[in-house]
Write an enzyme that holds these catalytic residues in place. Structure first.
Site, PDB file in Angstrom:
ATOM      1  N   ASP A 293      -3.295  -2.546   3.793  1.00  0.00           N
ATOM      2  CA  ASP A 293      -2.867  -2.815   2.353  1.00  0.00           C
ATOM      3  C   ASP A 293      -3.928  -2.495   1.564  1.00  0.00           C
ATOM      4  OD1 ASP A 293      -1.436  -3.483  -0.158  1.00  0.00           O
ATOM      5  OD2 ASP A 293      -0.751  -5.394   0.706  1.00  0.00           O
TER       6      ASP A 293
HETATM    7  C1  BGC Z   1       0.727  -4.386  -2.265  1.00  0.00           C
HETATM    8  C2  BGC Z   1       1.577  -3.667  -1.331  1.00  0.00           C
HETATM    9  C3  BGC Z   1       1.731  -2.294  -1.900  1.00  0.00           C
HETATM   10  C4  BGC Z   1       0.514  -1.554  -2.118  1.00  0.00           C
HETATM   11  C5  BGC Z   1       0.647  -0.146  -2.324  1.00  0.00           C
HETATM   12  C6  BGC Z   1      -0.527  -3.585  -2.747  1.00  0.00           C
HETATM   13  O1  BGC Z   1      -1.189  -4.019  -3.472  1.00  0.00           O
HETATM   14  O2  BGC Z   1       0.401  -5.421  -1.575  1.00  0.00           O
HETATM   15  O3  BGC Z   1       2.959  -4.347  -1.053  1.00  0.00           O
HETATM   16  O4  BGC Z   1       2.757  -1.714  -0.754  1.00  0.00           O
HETATM   17  O5  BGC Z   1      -0.248  -2.219  -3.101  1.00  0.00           O
HETATM   18  O6  BGC Z   1       1.025  -0.012  -3.648  1.00  0.00           O
END
Ligand code: BGC
Length: 746
Positions: A293
């Site tokens: 993430d």
């Molecule tokens: C979130 C994810 C997301 C990623 C990319 C993160 O902050 O937890 O769910 O896919 O950002 O945007």
């Protein structure tokens, strides 16, 4: 195995020196190759260490921002092969421009992969995932994901960061809105449906996107519902409840997985060998790639498990992370770590192989621009068909929580309707959080939906108050309008930003002065229908005990207003069921239907039983609950046998009769209870459901077939299997109101 035809003359020529080994064709273009792994290896063998690390790097563009920071030099990074995938960039022209930078400037012309959070629609926004889950309608959920993929791929995207498979049992956690609720069986079915929808029949098709199963693992169990917080649980709970939806999505063919922000048992998911290697690859045989993430590798330092970036990179790679999202730590450290022999280049090769494989599977080596078509972009976005599907999905997602004296559906002949509340004409909130490239200005508000449904009625609108804030100045005006109406439609709830990432709440009641507004409108004595818009279960006990009709609509997407009007005025008979328990009060949280009985189950007359001094054990609305405008009656269960043996099946049938005046859909739910086992069993576990349509006066027989495998669980010794003995089957309209029967497993 698919075969590939290379349209990219350069790449074909580049691979040509290896063609004696790899390819059987003689000419450079087209070449038909049958072995994906050998194709991948052929590219890998040409790559320098830095080029490999580039493929393991993912940066966001600045077109959208979904995390704390953006690296401005991403276009330069692409040119120099320092990044292999980009997210938050879409549009046929823009993705073509970025792809061009990679193809025209880098030595090996390896195509970029474009990812984005296409969670509940891309341009046409469907209801938020928790709402879609309330439909219990797998075909519609799959169809919504299919449309999302069609629109996203028409704008150059290859990869969606969905489905989100986190089980959540704490409504304080804002990301509960992104998932499918509290139950692993329902969550798994939905995860599968979404993967089918996103990935379609073949990833080689230009209208499919690769799914990314997130957030692995157990992110939804954040302590106290506070986002990013620690999770800590038994192996049994992890395996029994939290892991199944991720696994289901992988079994359905999802090719990528995202590691979560949280630590589990003290080990951050991004550095968690047990999760990423032992379980994911070892036990489940996952062979796609794992991305972190946003900046998760960097956060290992905050977690306190890495002293510096180099250590964070090494433990992530060794745990099984193939791609670094946004931390820039793999590119900053890996080369040096390999030189010093602190990490093995073979681990890097393994990661790069997995990433290249997905690019091959998408057909990007054949044509890196195959998703960048302005023609498709012009014709496939926000089509009338997509709008119709969004409206249909939305009305199927609504849950009728209360309908005293059949106040709903409203007559279309009503003369004066008051539409009141801070969400009644809100457009921006309707598309909820994680609304991708959705344009909130295109959403249909509740007020617009009502006006369109009853054009002859006099519809008066007053906001009454803001969603948050303290001013009660406009409540008086709302009361005046309510007084002059035949019925009041009162839309209250949360703003879209109050759920989703980094949006935990420690109080899940109506925010601001909305409760004051509801009470003031109620006091007019007019019939009031409360329409809820929210991203999580709310504590709405007062509303439940005073207001005659309550419709939960979550955040219903682009077509919200039309869909809500369809239900309010009876063009659609509501059929949604809660995928998550609504607590009576926050003190009960976590409260979910499949709790254990305890050694002292609740008895009102006995102090020394498991209960609260100041409130009930029973939630406000149980899991699986939802009313219809018609009534369904369940006959006693019919089992085809009383004794089930090891290699046999048992059939459970129930006759469901529609005793009301309207046709309707019912979600018939089947729960199992193991009466005595080596591990204290949950009071009920969902093992099946069927959504059926029954005409007024008609009855239908619904049959479920169970095998002993359906009765398996993690036994006392943590082996997975069933135990002989007595089982109770409950079938019903929700997890509380059921008809039951028993059988023995021998
Ligand atoms: C979130 C994810 C997301 C990623 C990319 C993160 O902050 O937890 O769910 O896919 O950002 O945007």
């Amino acid at each position: 195995m698919r075969s590939f035809i290379f349209h990219n003359r350069f790449l074909a020529a580049l691979l040509l020196p290896l063609s004696t080994l790899i390819f059987s064709c003689t000419g450079p273009v087209p070449m038909v190759v049958n072995n994906l792994d050998r194709q991948v290896d052929s590219v890998l063998s040409l790559m320098t260490l830095d080029e490999k690390i580039g493929q393991m790097t993912l940066y966001t563009s600045d077109m959208d921002q979904t995390g704390a920071f953006v690296r401005k030099e991403y276009e330069e990074d692409i040119k120099y092969g320092r990044v292999g995938s980009i997210f938050n960039a879409y549009g046929a022209d823009y993705t073509r421009k970025l792809q061009d930078l990679a193809i025209k400037n880098t030595r090996l012309r390896i195509p970029l992969l474009f990812g984005y959070d296409v969670i509940h629609g891309h341009r046409t926004i469907f209801p938020v995932p928790l709402a879609e889950a309330s439909s219990w309608d797998m075909k519609s959920i799959e169809h919504a994901a299919r449309i999302a993929a069609i629109e996203a791929s028409a704008e150059g995207l290859h990869w969606t960061f969905a489905p989100m498979c986190d089980i959540a049992r704490d409504p304080r956690w804002g990301r509960i809105v992104e998932g499918s609720g509290e139950d692993p069986y329902l969550g798994s079915e939905i995860a599968r449906a979404r993967v089918r929808g996103f990935q379609g029949n073949s990833l080689g098709e230009v209208n499919t996107v690769v799914a990314c199963v997130k957030h692995y693992a157990a992110y939804g169990a954040a302590q106290a519902g506070r986002d990013y917080h620690t999770t800590d649980m038994s192996q049994r709970l992890l395996r029994e409840v939290y892991l199944p939806p991720y696994k289901a999505a992988i079994d359905e063919g999802a090719l990528t997985v995202m590691s979560s922000f949280n630590d589990l048992d003290g080990i951050p998911a991004t550095a968690n060998k047990f999760l990423l290697s032992d379980v994911l690859r070892g036990e489940w045989g996952f062979d796609g790639f794992v991305v972190t993430d946003y900046n998760s590798i960097g956060e290992l330092i905050n977690h306190g498990v890495a002293a510096d970036q180099a250590e964070a990179a090494a433990i992530s790679l060794e745990a099984g992370i193939d791609m670094d999202m946004q931390a820039g730590i793999y590119p900053a450290t890996l080369s040096n770590l390999v030189d010093k022999q602190l990490v093995s280049e073979e681990l890097i090769n393994i990661a790069v192989r997995r990433i290249l494989k997905v690019k091959f599977q998408l057909g990007l080596f054949e044509d890196p621009y195959k998703y960048c078509s302005t023609e498709r972009e012009k014709t496939l976005l926000m089509t009338p068909g997509h709008q119709e599907a969004a409206r249909d999905m939305a009305r199927k997602s609504f849950v009728l929580l209360k309908n005293e004296n059949q106040l709903l559906p409203l007559s279309k002949n009503l003369k004066r309707i008051a539409v009141v509340g801070p969400l009644a004409d809100s457009r921006q909130d309707l598309i909820g959080s994680w609304s991708a490239a959705g344009d909130w200005s295109k959403a249909v508000t509740l007020l617009e939906g009502v006006r369109a449904a009853v054009p002859q009625a006099q519809v008066q609108y007053v906001k009454g108050c803001e969603i948050t804030g303290t001013s009660t100045d406009n409540i008086k005006q709302a009361v005046e309008v309510a007084k002059s109406a035949d019925v009041v439609i009162l839309a209250v709830g949360e703003a879209a930003w109050m759920s989703g990432e980094a949006a935990s709440r420690s109080d899940i009641g109506l925010p601001g002065v909305q409760q004051t507004l509801v009470e003031a409108v109620y006091k007019t004595g007019k019939p009031v229908v409360v329409v809820l818009m929210n991203g999580r279960p709310l504590t709405i006990k007062w509303i439940d005990s005073h207001i005659p009709a309550i419709l939960e609509t979550w955040f219903a997407g682009t077509q919200a207003g039309n869909a809500i009007a369809d239900v309010l005025f009876g063009d659609y008979n509501p059929s949604g069921k809660l995928p998550v328990t609504f607590p009576d009060n926050l003190g009960q949280v976590p409260v979910y239907y499949s709790m254990r009985n305890t050694g002292r189950p609740f008895e009102a007359a006995n102090k020394y039983t498991s209960k609260y001094l100041d409130g009930p054990n029973e939630p406000l609305y149980v899991f699986g609950y939802g009313l219809s405008y018609t009534k369904f009656e369940y006959s006693p269960l019919v089992l085809d046998k009383n004794i089930l043996t090891e290699n046999d099946t048992i059939s459970i049938s129930v006759t469901v009769k529609n005793t009301g005046e309207l046709a309707g859909e019912e979600v018939v739910q089947l729960y199992v209870h193991d009466k005595v086992a080596s591990v204290a069993p949950p009071v009920k576990t969902l093992k099946g459901f069927k959504k059926i349509r029954i005409d007024a006066g008609e009855e239908k027989i619904v049959q479920f077939v169970l095998t002993p495998a359906d009765l398996a669980f993690y036994r006392a010794d943590m082996t997975y299997g069933w135990e002989k003995g007595a089982f109770r089957i409950d079938v019903g309209t929700n997890s509380r109101d059921v008809v039951s029967a028993e059988f023995n497993l021998q």
